[in-house]
Design a protein around this motif. Sequence first.
Motif, short mmCIF file in Angstrom:
data_model
loop_
_atom_site.label_atom_id
_atom_site.label_comp_id
_atom_site.label_asym_id
_atom_site.label_seq_id
_atom_site.Cartn_x
_atom_site.Cartn_y
_atom_site.Cartn_z
N MET A 256 52.81 40.91 39.20
CA MET A 256 51.39 40.75 38.96
C MET A 256 50.95 41.57 37.74
SD MET A 256 48.16 41.27 41.57
CE MET A 256 48.96 40.32 42.87
N ARG A 257 51.50 42.77 37.61
CA ARG A 257 51.19 43.58 36.43
C ARG A 257 51.67 42.87 35.16
NH1 ARG A 257 49.65 48.78 37.70
NH2 ARG A 257 50.15 49.47 39.83
N ASP A 258 52.88 42.32 35.22
CA ASP A 258 53.42 41.64 34.05
C ASP A 258 52.59 40.41 33.70
OD1 ASP A 258 55.41 43.55 33.98
OD2 ASP A 258 56.92 42.28 34.97
N ALA A 259 52.20 39.64 34.73
CA ALA A 259 51.39 38.45 34.49
C ALA A 259 50.04 38.83 33.91
CB ALA A 259 51.22 37.67 35.79
N GLY A 260 49.44 39.89 34.44
CA GLY A 260 48.16 40.34 33.91
C GLY A 260 48.26 40.73 32.45
N HIS A 261 49.32 41.46 32.10
CA HIS A 261 49.52 41.87 30.71
C HIS A 261 49.69 40.65 29.81
CE1 HIS A 261 50.82 44.34 27.32
NE2 HIS A 261 51.86 43.53 27.19
N ALA A 262 50.46 39.66 30.27
CA ALA A 262 50.72 38.47 29.45
C ALA A 262 49.47 37.62 29.28
CB ALA A 262 51.83 37.65 30.08
N LEU A 263 48.61 37.60 30.30
CA LEU A 263 47.44 36.73 30.27
C LEU A 263 46.16 37.45 29.87
CD1 LEU A 263 48.14 34.79 33.60
CD2 LEU A 263 48.52 33.95 31.27
N GLY A 264 46.26 38.76 29.65
CA GLY A 264 45.07 39.53 29.27
C GLY A 264 44.10 39.73 30.41
N VAL A 265 44.61 39.86 31.63
CA VAL A 265 43.78 40.06 32.81
C VAL A 265 44.17 41.36 33.49
CG1 VAL A 265 43.10 39.13 35.06
CG2 VAL A 265 43.56 37.56 33.16
N ASP A 266 43.19 42.18 33.86
CA ASP A 266 43.45 43.37 34.63
C ASP A 266 43.89 42.94 36.04
OD1 ASP A 266 43.46 45.70 36.11
OD2 ASP A 266 41.40 46.28 35.62
N PRO A 267 45.12 43.24 36.47
CA PRO A 267 45.56 42.77 37.78
C PRO A 267 44.71 43.28 38.93
CG PRO A 267 47.09 44.40 36.89
CD PRO A 267 46.16 44.03 35.78
N TYR A 268 44.03 44.40 38.73
CA TYR A 268 43.15 44.89 39.79
C TYR A 268 41.95 43.95 39.99
CZ TYR A 268 45.73 49.24 40.28
OH TYR A 268 46.72 50.17 40.53
N GLN A 269 41.62 43.21 38.96
CA GLN A 269 40.56 42.21 39.12
C GLN A 269 40.97 41.16 40.14
OE1 GLN A 269 39.11 40.45 35.43
NE2 GLN A 269 38.67 38.52 36.47
N TRP A 270 42.24 40.73 40.08
CA TRP A 270 42.74 39.78 41.08
C TRP A 270 42.71 40.39 42.47
CZ3 TRP A 270 47.37 38.92 37.37
CH2 TRP A 270 47.05 37.91 36.42
N ALA A 271 43.15 41.64 42.60
CA ALA A 271 43.22 42.28 43.91
C ALA A 271 41.85 42.54 44.50
CB ALA A 271 44.02 43.57 43.81
N LEU A 272 40.89 42.92 43.67
CA LEU A 272 39.57 43.28 44.15
C LEU A 272 38.65 42.08 44.37
CD1 LEU A 272 38.94 46.40 41.89
CD2 LEU A 272 39.15 46.44 44.39
N ALA A 273 38.80 41.08 43.52
CA ALA A 273 37.83 39.98 43.55
C ALA A 273 38.46 38.61 43.77
CB ALA A 273 37.02 39.97 42.25
N GLY A 274 39.78 38.54 43.83
CA GLY A 274 40.44 37.25 44.04
C GLY A 274 40.49 36.89 45.51
N GLY A 275 40.32 35.63 45.81
CA GLY A 275 40.36 35.19 47.21
C GLY A 275 41.55 34.31 47.50
N GLU A 276 41.52 33.71 48.69
CA GLU A 276 42.47 32.71 49.17
C GLU A 276 43.85 33.25 49.53
OE1 GLU A 276 42.41 29.32 46.45
OE2 GLU A 276 40.82 28.46 47.67
N ASP A 277 44.03 34.57 49.56
CA ASP A 277 45.25 35.10 50.16
C ASP A 277 45.13 35.14 51.67
OD1 ASP A 277 47.25 35.95 48.11
OD2 ASP A 277 45.56 37.08 47.34
N HIS A 278 43.89 35.21 52.16
CA HIS A 278 43.61 35.30 53.58
C HIS A 278 44.29 36.51 54.23
CE1 HIS A 278 41.43 31.57 53.38
NE2 HIS A 278 42.47 31.02 52.77
N ALA A 279 44.31 37.61 53.47
CA ALA A 279 44.64 38.89 54.09
C ALA A 279 43.56 39.22 55.11
CB ALA A 279 44.72 39.98 53.02
N LEU A 280 43.86 40.11 56.02
CA LEU A 280 42.87 40.59 56.97
C LEU A 280 42.48 42.01 56.59
CD1 LEU A 280 44.44 39.35 60.34
CD2 LEU A 280 42.79 38.17 58.86
N VAL A 281 41.17 42.28 56.56
CA VAL A 281 40.70 43.62 56.27
C VAL A 281 39.83 44.06 57.45
CG1 VAL A 281 38.70 42.80 54.93
CG2 VAL A 281 39.58 45.11 54.56
N ALA A 282 40.04 45.29 57.91
CA ALA A 282 39.38 45.75 59.12
C ALA A 282 39.03 47.22 59.01
CB ALA A 282 40.27 45.51 60.34
N THR A 283 38.09 47.64 59.84
CA THR A 283 37.73 49.05 59.95
C THR A 283 38.17 49.56 61.32
OG1 THR A 283 35.50 48.45 60.74
CG2 THR A 283 35.78 48.81 58.38
#
Length: 324
Positions: A256-283
Amino acid sequence: MGETSRVEREESALAQAGEFGFIARLTDRLAQGPGVLLGPGDDAAVITAGDRRVVASTDMLVEGRHFRRDWSSGLDVGHKAAAANLADIAAMGGRGTALLVGMCVPDDLPLGWAEDLADGLAAEAAKVDASVVGGDTVSGPTLTISVTALGELQGRAPVTRDHARPGDVLAVAGRLGWAAAGTTILSRGFRSPGALVSAHRRPQVPYPAGPVAAVLGATAMIDVSDGLLADLGHISARSQVAVDVDRAALEIPDQMRDAGHALGVDPYQWALAGGEDHALVATFPPGTELGPEWRVIGRVEAGTGVTVDGLGYAGQPGWDHGRS
């Protein structure tokens, strides 16, 4: 010349089989699990409800908005459609038991593609021992797949979005940003890294982590369909708390870091704001001993809103269904 694919050889699905033949061709492929008392073929299906409560969720996938046939096979889209709904059941702390599927079928849809779709739906449902128990079809200009998932709580209370409390820890099960990275890669005309592209096509949902969270006493939970920050916003609003994400705690794999570097995208943008992985987040209450399914990525505090390292996020926090 290589062999022509089955999909390319097939005629239009409804034109070839007719509505009832089309439905029969799909339902004949769908094995029924032990929780199904009456499967496809009647006015409605009958399934068991273990503790006399049923969890229900529905979602729609529209071609050109949620998937593209030149990016994904029918098998891929079947997995994706089922996963989007079964993840909602897991996010309540439940286990999916049955799927109902409605389809709007355009004239150019090959029967082979539709059969692959049915196989993908059934294969994804089988991951939680659920069955595709029925549905409906109609002809129309845009391929649309509507799935309703039913599930059971196995005697537990549902985990909702509205009981997070200051002092709780924030944890995630599953992957963040992989599907969004895959979408960006495909939109730029590439097909690799394969792991990221596959994540767009078939999300890997951590289904067992939902019931585990319920047993551990999770105070709130949601699946990450629209983006981590956007979906945490629902917990923040419903629980009337502030949620802070520790950026350094997010897992960013090398590809993901390599893809972000190649495409000019901060990979944290994908992790923070990207959807459709359907991970579960809980408190979870402080001091909860989380199992290997869950990793801590932040905390719940007094206040309102969602922050990253204590600061507001400058970008779009996730997918907005009201935007084009």
